[in-house]
Scaffold this motif. Sequence first.
Motif, PDB file in Angstrom:
ATOM      1  N   GLU A  32       0.870  -1.173   0.000  1.00  0.00           N
ATOM      2  CA  GLU A  32       0.000   0.000   0.000  1.00  0.00           C
ATOM      3  C   GLU A  32       0.911   1.228   0.000  1.00  0.00           C
ATOM      4  O   GLU A  32       1.810   1.335   0.833  1.00  0.00           O
ATOM      5  CB  GLU A  32      -0.910   0.011   1.224  1.00  0.00           C
ATOM      6  CG  GLU A  32      -1.857   1.203   1.270  1.00  0.00           C
ATOM      7  CD  GLU A  32      -2.808   1.143   2.465  1.00  0.00           C
ATOM      8  OE1 GLU A  32      -3.569   2.099   2.647  1.00  0.00           O
ATOM      9  OE2 GLU A  32      -2.767   0.136   3.199  1.00  0.00           O
ATOM     10  N   PHE A  33       0.688   2.128  -0.947  1.00  0.00           N
ATOM     11  CA  PHE A  33       1.570   3.292  -1.040  1.00  0.00           C
ATOM     12  C   PHE A  33       0.820   4.492  -1.603  1.00  0.00           C
ATOM     13  O   PHE A  33      -0.262   4.361  -2.191  1.00  0.00           O
ATOM     14  CB  PHE A  33       2.790   2.971  -1.903  1.00  0.00           C
ATOM     15  CG  PHE A  33       2.470   2.541  -3.314  1.00  0.00           C
ATOM     16  CD1 PHE A  33       2.433   3.449  -4.356  1.00  0.00           C
ATOM     17  CD2 PHE A  33       2.204   1.202  -3.589  1.00  0.00           C
ATOM     18  CE1 PHE A  33       2.145   3.050  -5.649  1.00  0.00           C
ATOM     19  CE2 PHE A  33       1.910   0.787  -4.890  1.00  0.00           C
ATOM     20  CZ  PHE A  33       1.880   1.705  -5.919  1.00  0.00           C
ATOM     21  N   GLU A  34       1.410   5.665  -1.409  1.00  0.00           N
ATOM     22  CA  GLU A  34       0.841   6.920  -1.903  1.00  0.00           C
ATOM     23  C   GLU A  34       1.910   7.646  -2.706  1.00  0.00           C
ATOM     24  O   GLU A  34       3.045   7.816  -2.251  1.00  0.00           O
ATOM     25  CB  GLU A  34       0.366   7.784  -0.740  1.00  0.00           C
ATOM     26  CG  GLU A  34      -0.294   9.081  -1.180  1.00  0.00           C
ATOM     27  CD  GLU A  34      -0.866   9.864  -0.008  1.00  0.00           C
ATOM     28  OE1 GLU A  34      -1.055  11.096  -0.151  1.00  0.00           O
ATOM     29  OE2 GLU A  34      -1.119   9.247   1.056  1.00  0.00           O
ATOM     30  N   CYS A  35       1.559   8.064  -3.916  1.00  0.00           N
ATOM     31  CA  CYS A  35       2.517   8.744  -4.789  1.00  0.00           C
ATOM     32  C   CYS A  35       2.592  10.230  -4.424  1.00  0.00           C
ATOM     33  O   CYS A  35       1.762  10.732  -3.655  1.00  0.00           O
ATOM     34  CB  CYS A  35       2.117   8.571  -6.249  1.00  0.00           C
ATOM     35  SG  CYS A  35       0.756   9.643  -6.767  1.00  0.00           S
ATOM     36  N   PRO A  36       3.565  10.972  -4.950  1.00  0.00           N
ATOM     37  CA  PRO A  36       3.684  12.410  -4.636  1.00  0.00           C
ATOM     38  C   PRO A  36       2.459  13.231  -5.023  1.00  0.00           C
ATOM     39  O   PRO A  36       2.256  14.320  -4.487  1.00  0.00           O
ATOM     40  CB  PRO A  36       4.908  12.836  -5.457  1.00  0.00           C
ATOM     41  CG  PRO A  36       5.724  11.596  -5.576  1.00  0.00           C
ATOM     42  CD  PRO A  36       4.723  10.490  -5.723  1.00  0.00           C
ATOM     43  N   ASN A  37       1.624  12.702  -5.953  1.00  0.00           N
ATOM     44  CA  ASN A  37       0.416  13.418  -6.358  1.00  0.00           C
ATOM     45  C   ASN A  37      -0.800  13.070  -5.511  1.00  0.00           C
ATOM     46  O   ASN A  37      -1.912  13.502  -5.811  1.00  0.00           O
ATOM     47  CB  ASN A  37       0.106  13.134  -7.828  1.00  0.00           C
ATOM     48  CG  ASN A  37       1.167  13.706  -8.756  1.00  0.00           C
ATOM     49  OD1 ASN A  37       1.662  14.809  -8.526  1.00  0.00           O
ATOM     50  ND2 ASN A  37       1.525  12.959  -9.794  1.00  0.00           N
ATOM     51  N   GLY A  38      -0.577  12.268  -4.466  1.00  0.00           N
ATOM     52  CA  GLY A  38      -1.660  11.965  -3.537  1.00  0.00           C
ATOM     53  C   GLY A  38      -2.513  10.766  -3.887  1.00  0.00           C
ATOM     54  O   GLY A  38      -3.502  10.486  -3.197  1.00  0.00           O
ATOM     55  N   HIS A  39      -2.165  10.042  -4.931  1.00  0.00           N
ATOM     56  CA  HIS A  39      -2.925   8.840  -5.295  1.00  0.00           C
ATOM     57  C   HIS A  39      -2.533   7.685  -4.385  1.00  0.00           C
ATOM     58  O   HIS A  39      -1.350   7.391  -4.230  1.00  0.00           O
ATOM     59  CB  HIS A  39      -2.659   8.455  -6.755  1.00  0.00           C
ATOM     60  CG  HIS A  39      -3.001   9.513  -7.736  1.00  0.00           C
ATOM     61  ND1 HIS A  39      -2.163   9.868  -8.773  1.00  0.00           N
ATOM     62  CD2 HIS A  39      -4.087  10.315  -7.847  1.00  0.00           C
ATOM     63  CE1 HIS A  39      -2.723  10.831  -9.490  1.00  0.00           C
ATOM     64  NE2 HIS A  39      -3.892  11.124  -8.933  1.00  0.00           N
ATOM     65  N   LYS A  40      -3.528   7.015  -3.823  1.00  0.00           N
ATOM     66  CA  LYS A  40      -3.269   5.860  -2.974  1.00  0.00           C
ATOM     67  C   LYS A  40      -3.488   4.581  -3.780  1.00  0.00           C
ATOM     68  O   LYS A  40      -4.479   4.461  -4.504  1.00  0.00           O
ATOM     69  CB  LYS A  40      -4.178   5.882  -1.747  1.00  0.00           C
ATOM     70  CG  LYS A  40      -3.873   7.042  -0.805  1.00  0.00           C
ATOM     71  CD  LYS A  40      -4.745   6.994   0.445  1.00  0.00           C
ATOM     72  CE  LYS A  40      -4.401   8.146   1.383  1.00  0.00           C
ATOM     73  NZ  LYS A  40      -5.235   8.126   2.619  1.00  0.00           N
ATOM     74  N   SER A  41      -2.576   3.646  -3.650  1.00  0.00           N
ATOM     75  CA  SER A  41      -2.632   2.420  -4.434  1.00  0.00           C
ATOM     76  C   SER A  41      -2.414   1.197  -3.561  1.00  0.00           C
ATOM     77  O   SER A  41      -1.747   1.258  -2.527  1.00  0.00           O
ATOM     78  CB  SER A  41      -1.568   2.431  -5.543  1.00  0.00           C
ATOM     79  OG  SER A  41      -1.717   3.526  -6.412  1.00  0.00           O
ATOM     80  N   HIS A  42      -2.990   0.072  -4.021  1.00  0.00           N
ATOM     81  CA  HIS A  42      -2.743  -1.232  -3.426  1.00  0.00           C
ATOM     82  C   HIS A  42      -2.232  -2.142  -4.533  1.00  0.00           C
ATOM     83  O   HIS A  42      -2.752  -2.115  -5.653  1.00  0.00           O
ATOM     84  CB  HIS A  42      -4.017  -1.835  -2.817  1.00  0.00           C
ATOM     85  CG  HIS A  42      -4.609  -1.020  -1.709  1.00  0.00           C
ATOM     86  ND1 HIS A  42      -5.541  -0.021  -1.929  1.00  0.00           N
ATOM     87  CD2 HIS A  42      -4.385  -1.049  -0.371  1.00  0.00           C
ATOM     88  CE1 HIS A  42      -5.875   0.516  -0.775  1.00  0.00           C
ATOM     89  NE2 HIS A  42      -5.189  -0.082   0.189  1.00  0.00           N
ATOM     90  N   ALA A  43      -1.239  -2.947  -4.219  1.00  0.00           N
ATOM     91  CA  ALA A  43      -0.671  -3.816  -5.245  1.00  0.00           C
ATOM     92  C   ALA A  43      -0.230  -5.139  -4.644  1.00  0.00           C
ATOM     93  O   ALA A  43       0.173  -5.217  -3.484  1.00  0.00           O
ATOM     94  CB  ALA A  43       0.524  -3.135  -5.923  1.00  0.00           C
ATOM     95  N   ILE A  44      -0.341  -6.180  -5.461  1.00  0.00           N
ATOM     96  CA  ILE A  44       0.159  -7.505  -5.110  1.00  0.00           C
ATOM     97  C   ILE A  44       1.378  -7.766  -5.986  1.00  0.00           C
ATOM     98  O   ILE A  44       1.286  -7.684  -7.215  1.00  0.00           O
ATOM     99  CB  ILE A  44      -0.899  -8.591  -5.369  1.00  0.00           C
ATOM    100  CG1 ILE A  44      -2.156  -8.321  -4.540  1.00  0.00           C
ATOM    101  CG2 ILE A  44      -0.338  -9.976  -5.039  1.00  0.00           C
ATOM    102  CD1 ILE A  44      -3.323  -9.228  -4.894  1.00  0.00           C
ATOM    103  N   LEU A  45       2.492  -8.045  -5.363  1.00  0.00           N
ATOM    104  CA  LEU A  45       3.707  -8.305  -6.120  1.00  0.00           C
ATOM    105  C   LEU A  45       3.650  -9.707  -6.712  1.00  0.00           C
ATOM    106  O   LEU A  45       3.490 -10.691  -5.994  1.00  0.00           O
ATOM    107  CB  LEU A  45       4.937  -8.161  -5.228  1.00  0.00           C
ATOM    108  CG  LEU A  45       6.295  -8.267  -5.931  1.00  0.00           C
ATOM    109  CD1 LEU A  45       6.475  -7.116  -6.929  1.00  0.00           C
ATOM    110  CD2 LEU A  45       7.429  -8.258  -4.912  1.00  0.00           C
TER     111      LEU A  45
END
Length: 242
Positions: A32-45
Motif C-alpha cells: 500500500e503506497f501513496e505517490c507524490p500526487n496523492g494517489h493511494k494504491s494497493h498492489a500484489i507483487l
Amino acid sequence: MKLPMTCFECFHELNTPQYPVWVEYQDSHLYEFECPNGHKSHAILQQQKLEVLFSIGMHAITDGYYREAVASFASSLERFYEFFIKVKLLHEKIDSSAVTKSWKNVAQQSERQLGAFILFYTQTFNEEPLLLSQSNTKFRNAVIHKGLIPTKQEAIDFGQAVLDVINPIAEKMTTKFKDAIIEFTFMHIYSYSGPRSAEWNPSTMNSPSLLNVSSRNPGYVQHTVADGLEHLIKMKGFGAIR
C-alpha cells in the motif's frame, strides 16, 4: 532496501511513466503506497519469494551489507528448490491441498527439500541437476553459521554462483512446465488478493529482476550480477532510496 512501485493513476492521467514510488519490502507480497500526487494504491507483487530474496541480496551489496547479501542469495536458492518442487507437482496434477500438507513435513528441513529437488529434477530431465559447488557451499555455511564477514567481491561471486545454478534450470522449466508456472503464478496472486471492494481493489505489480522465473518469454536475455548491480545503482538515482 526498497522496491520501486508505479502509480497507475499517474500513468493514465499523464500517459507517461513516472518516477517510481519506493516502498519497503513486505513478506506478505501486499503493498500500500501513496505517490507524490496523492494517489493511494494497493498492489500484489507477482514475483515469487525467491526473486524478492535475490533482489534484497542485490540491494544489500549496493548498501555495503555483504554478509546479508550472501544470506539472501542462499535463501533465494532454497526457495527456488521449493518453487521447482511445487510447480513439478502441479504439472503432475497433484492436488494443491495435498502438496501444502506434505510440504509442512519438510518446510523446516532444508536438506530434505534439497533431496526432494534432486530426485524430482532427475526424474523429470533424466540427468543430475547442477548444484552449488562444494567450495561455494562451504563459503555459504561459513558466512551463515560461523560469522564469516565476506568481501564485496565474494558476495558478488556467490550471487553469480546462485544465478548460474538457477538460470539453466529455470530455462528448462519454462519449456517443460510452462502451463504449470502460469497456473502457479495465478494461485500465488489469488492467495493474496482477498475479496475485492471499493476500498480494496489491488492491482498486480510485476517488478523485473535478474531471475524472472515466472515470466520468461522466448528470447529472454540473462544478465550477470554485475549487470544487475549497475542497473540497480542507476535506478536508485531516480528517487531517495536508502
